[in-house]
Design a protein around this motif. Structure first.
Motif, PDB file in Angstrom:
ATOM      1  N   ALA A  11       0.807  -1.213   0.000  1.00 40.35           N
ATOM      2  CA  ALA A  11       0.000   0.000   0.000  1.00 40.35           C
ATOM      3  C   ALA A  11       0.843   1.266   0.000  1.00 40.35           C
ATOM      4  N   MET A  12       2.075   1.167   0.523  1.00 41.20           N
ATOM      5  CA  MET A  12       2.926   2.350   0.640  1.00 41.20           C
ATOM      6  C   MET A  12       4.381   1.956   0.495  1.00 41.20           C
ATOM      7  N   LEU A  13       5.178   2.897   0.007  1.00 39.26           N
ATOM      8  CA  LEU A  13       6.622   2.731  -0.103  1.00 39.26           C
ATOM      9  C   LEU A  13       7.300   3.951   0.491  1.00 39.26           C
ATOM     10  N   SER A  14       8.232   3.718   1.395  1.00 38.01           N
ATOM     11  CA  SER A  14       9.052   4.806   1.937  1.00 38.01           C
ATOM     12  C   SER A  14      10.331   4.894   1.118  1.00 38.01           C
ATOM     13  N   ILE A  15      10.639   6.085   0.621  1.00 37.59           N
ATOM     14  CA  ILE A  15      11.805   6.251  -0.257  1.00 37.59           C
ATOM     15  C   ILE A  15      13.046   6.724   0.496  1.00 37.59           C
ATOM     16  N   GLY A  16      12.942   6.874   1.810  1.00 35.32           N
ATOM     17  CA  GLY A  16      14.113   7.293   2.577  1.00 35.32           C
ATOM     18  C   GLY A  16      13.757   7.478   4.028  1.00 35.32           C
ATOM     19  N   CYS A  17      14.774   7.423   4.886  1.00 36.51           N
ATOM     20  CA  CYS A  17      14.545   7.508   6.325  1.00 36.51           C
ATOM     21  C   CYS A  17      15.657   8.297   6.998  1.00 36.51           C
TER      22      CYS A  17
ATOM     23  N   VAL B 291      10.598   6.372  -9.223  1.00 40.08           N
ATOM     24  CA  VAL B 291       9.773   5.431  -8.462  1.00 40.08           C
ATOM     25  C   VAL B 291       8.368   5.361  -9.032  1.00 40.08           C
ATOM     26  N   ARG B 292       7.804   6.513  -9.387  1.00 33.71           N
ATOM     27  CA  ARG B 292       6.436   6.526  -9.916  1.00 33.71           C
ATOM     28  C   ARG B 292       6.335   5.776 -11.244  1.00 33.71           C
ATOM     29  N   ALA B 293       7.422   5.678 -11.955  1.00 36.29           N
ATOM     30  CA  ALA B 293       7.407   4.924 -13.210  1.00 36.29           C
ATOM     31  C   ALA B 293       7.259   3.428 -12.967  1.00 36.29           C
ATOM     32  N   GLU B 294       7.526   2.982 -11.735  1.00 35.19           N
ATOM     33  CA  GLU B 294       7.484   1.558 -11.413  1.00 35.19           C
ATOM     34  C   GLU B 294       6.411   1.191 -10.386  1.00 35.19           C
ATOM     35  N   TYR B 295       5.938   2.174  -9.635  1.00 35.15           N
ATOM     36  CA  TYR B 295       5.100   1.883  -8.483  1.00 35.15           C
ATOM     37  C   TYR B 295       3.883   2.797  -8.461  1.00 35.15           C
ATOM     38  N   SER B 296       2.701   2.215  -8.248  1.00 36.13           N
ATOM     39  CA  SER B 296       1.452   2.979  -8.317  1.00 36.13           C
ATOM     40  C   SER B 296       0.844   3.283  -6.949  1.00 36.13           C
ATOM     41  N   GLY B 297       1.469   2.807  -5.866  1.00 41.95           N
ATOM     42  CA  GLY B 297       0.925   3.042  -4.535  1.00 41.95           C
ATOM     43  C   GLY B 297       1.371   4.368  -3.947  1.00 41.95           C
ATOM     44  N   LEU B 298       1.095   4.541  -2.659  1.00 34.81           N
ATOM     45  CA  LEU B 298       1.449   5.771  -1.960  1.00 34.81           C
ATOM     46  C   LEU B 298       2.947   5.840  -1.699  1.00 34.81           C
ATOM     47  N   ILE B 299       3.517   7.023  -1.907  1.00 39.65           N
ATOM     48  CA  ILE B 299       4.938   7.258  -1.670  1.00 39.65           C
ATOM     49  C   ILE B 299       5.091   8.214  -0.490  1.00 39.65           C
ATOM     50  N   THR B 300       5.969   7.851   0.439  1.00 36.34           N
ATOM     51  CA  THR B 300       6.259   8.735   1.557  1.00 36.34           C
ATOM     52  C   THR B 300       7.760   8.865   1.731  1.00 36.34           C
TER      53      THR B 300
ATOM     54  N   ILE C 172      11.887  20.306   5.122  1.00 35.64           N
ATOM     55  CA  ILE C 172      11.831  19.658   3.811  1.00 35.64           C
ATOM     56  C   ILE C 172      11.119  20.581   2.839  1.00 35.64           C
ATOM     57  N   THR C 173      11.728  20.821   1.676  1.00 35.62           N
ATOM     58  CA  THR C 173      11.167  21.747   0.686  1.00 35.62           C
ATOM     59  C   THR C 173      10.456  21.039  -0.460  1.00 35.62           C
ATOM     60  N   TRP C 174      10.371  19.721  -0.404  1.00 34.08           N
ATOM     61  CA  TRP C 174       9.803  18.984  -1.535  1.00 34.08           C
ATOM     62  C   TRP C 174       8.693  18.023  -1.106  1.00 34.08           C
ATOM     63  N   TRP C 175       7.945  18.394  -0.049  1.00 31.95           N
ATOM     64  CA  TRP C 175       6.826  17.558   0.375  1.00 31.95           C
ATOM     65  C   TRP C 175       5.776  17.399  -0.719  1.00 31.95           C
ATOM     66  N   ASP C 176       5.683  18.376  -1.606  1.00 29.74           N
ATOM     67  CA  ASP C 176       4.692  18.280  -2.686  1.00 29.74           C
ATOM     68  C   ASP C 176       4.955  17.107  -3.619  1.00 29.74           C
ATOM     69  N   ALA C 177       6.177  16.576  -3.617  1.00 28.09           N
ATOM     70  CA  ALA C 177       6.530  15.499  -4.550  1.00 28.09           C
ATOM     71  C   ALA C 177       6.024  14.138  -4.074  1.00 28.09           C
ATOM     72  N   VAL C 178       5.752  13.981  -2.773  1.00 30.37           N
ATOM     73  CA  VAL C 178       5.315  12.687  -2.246  1.00 30.37           C
ATOM     74  C   VAL C 178       3.824  12.737  -1.950  1.00 30.37           C
ATOM     75  N   ASP C 179       3.262  11.577  -1.622  1.00 27.80           N
ATOM     76  CA  ASP C 179       1.832  11.485  -1.343  1.00 27.80           C
ATOM     77  C   ASP C 179       1.506  11.644   0.132  1.00 27.80           C
ATOM     78  N   VAL C 180       2.442  11.236   0.980  1.00 26.55           N
ATOM     79  CA  VAL C 180       2.229  11.243   2.423  1.00 26.55           C
ATOM     80  C   VAL C 180       3.472  11.811   3.101  1.00 26.55           C
ATOM     81  N   ILE C 181       3.270  12.750   4.012  1.00 28.31           N
ATOM     82  CA  ILE C 181       4.359  13.279   4.832  1.00 28.31           C
ATOM     83  C   ILE C 181       4.518  12.372   6.043  1.00 28.31           C
TER      84      ILE C 181
END
Length: 308
Positions: free
Chosen positions: A129-135, A154-163, A174-183
């Motif tokens: 349902a979700m993928l975290s791209i960094g921690c 990532v969006r080219a390969e994955y259709s779920g929520l990105i955080t 963080i200046t790029w929250w608009d790029a992900v689906d979930v903060i």
């Protein structure tokens, strides 16, 4: 609840791992972050050999996802990079600009992107349902364009929520929250700071117009830990009541904020200790401890209130 950290090869596909995940699900857990680490040699290395030991294999990752789904849990796949020499990943960093002959952000992000995109393909194939791209990549957080390109890949390969799971106190940096689906962030805030920190985070969430959750939060069952919940090595005696006190304060604070969509607690190991050892276990896992009983009651009450 986070499960399986740090994802050591050979630990995710055992009978003990199966028992551990079943015990976790029995506590009312509806979402799990399956978290594993790939190791780069130093904070200045640019190669992340995510297919090498000690990182869990693809087969182990797929097996854990399917086991979690079979127990009725939603999965956030959470690949993380660690540093083999023990340096915290927040300190991975390079010159702000590329310099010939020196390790660079460009080279590092090229390797990191391969790692995360590989995870994205697994997440897509297995219906995560979700993928975290960094921690908690504090020094890397400022590399906005690199992160935006990573999200595109990532969006080219994955259709779920990105955080992206930023570190504590970094939500408003963080200046790029608009790029992900979930903060999301690591909410290791001192027990008496929850209201203050939630007040600080609220405008960030409102401005971004995105869902928010704590992708990490928790406290060791140890004296002194409620004031330093992020310090896993803090000296102290095992104390389940201290962990329970922290859980109560944390849940009480976030329950009054409608914009907090959830919390993923830290953490539940793949090889769970025996319940008889809980009194002397001073780590984050609440199994067999007063906080575990409280967690089960709280999560199940929430499910009765909102079955979805």
């Amino acid at each position: 609840m986070t499960w399986g950290w740090t994802g050591v090869r050979g630990t995710w596909s055992t009978d003990a791992a199966d028992r551990s995940m079943r015990e976790m699900a029995d506590h009312g857990v509806t979402w799990t972050a399956l978290s594993y680490a790939a190791l780069q040699a130093t904070a200045f290395a640019t190669d992340i050999p995510f297919d090498a030991e000690p990182t869990v294999t693809d087969e182990e990752i797929v097996g854990a996802i399917r086991r979690a789904h079979g127990l009725g849990m939603q999965v956030c796949l959470k690949p993380v990079v660690n540093v083999a020499d023990g340096t915290w990943r927040a300190h991975i960093g390079f010159f702000d600009w590329d310099v010939p002959g020196e390790p660079s952000w460009t080279a590092w992000f090229a390797s990191y992107t391969r790692f995360i995109v590989h995870a994205a393909r697994i997440a897509e194939a297995e219906g995560c349902a979700m993928l975290s791209i960094g921690c908690e990549m504090v020094r890397a957080d400022g590399q906005e364009q690199h992160w935006r390109r990573l999200v595109q890949a990532v969006r080219a390969e994955y259709s779920g929520l990105i955080t992206y799971n930023c570190d504590k106190y970094q939500e408003d940096r963080i200046t790029w929250w608009d790029a992900v689906d979930v903060i999301s962030s690591s909410g290791y805030y001192p027990i008496d700071e929850w209201e203050t920190q939630l007040d600080r985070i609220a405008p960030v969430v409102e401005a971004a117009g995105k869902p928010f959750l704590f992708l990490e939060a928790g406290c060791p069952s140890r004296t002194g830990s409620p004031q330093r919940p992020n310090d896993w090595s803090l000296p102290g005696e095992p104390d389940g009541q201290e962990q329970l006190r922290y859980y109560r304060a944390m849940f009480d604070a976030i329950s009054r904020r409608e914009w907090v969509s959830g919390v993923v607690l830290w953490d539940w190991p793949a090889h769970l200790y025996d319940a008889s050892e809980a009194r002397t276990n001073d780590d984050y896992c609440p199994y067999g401890k007063p906080a575990g009983d409280y967690l089960r009651e709280t999560y199940r009450a929430l499910q009765r209130k909102d079955p979805a």
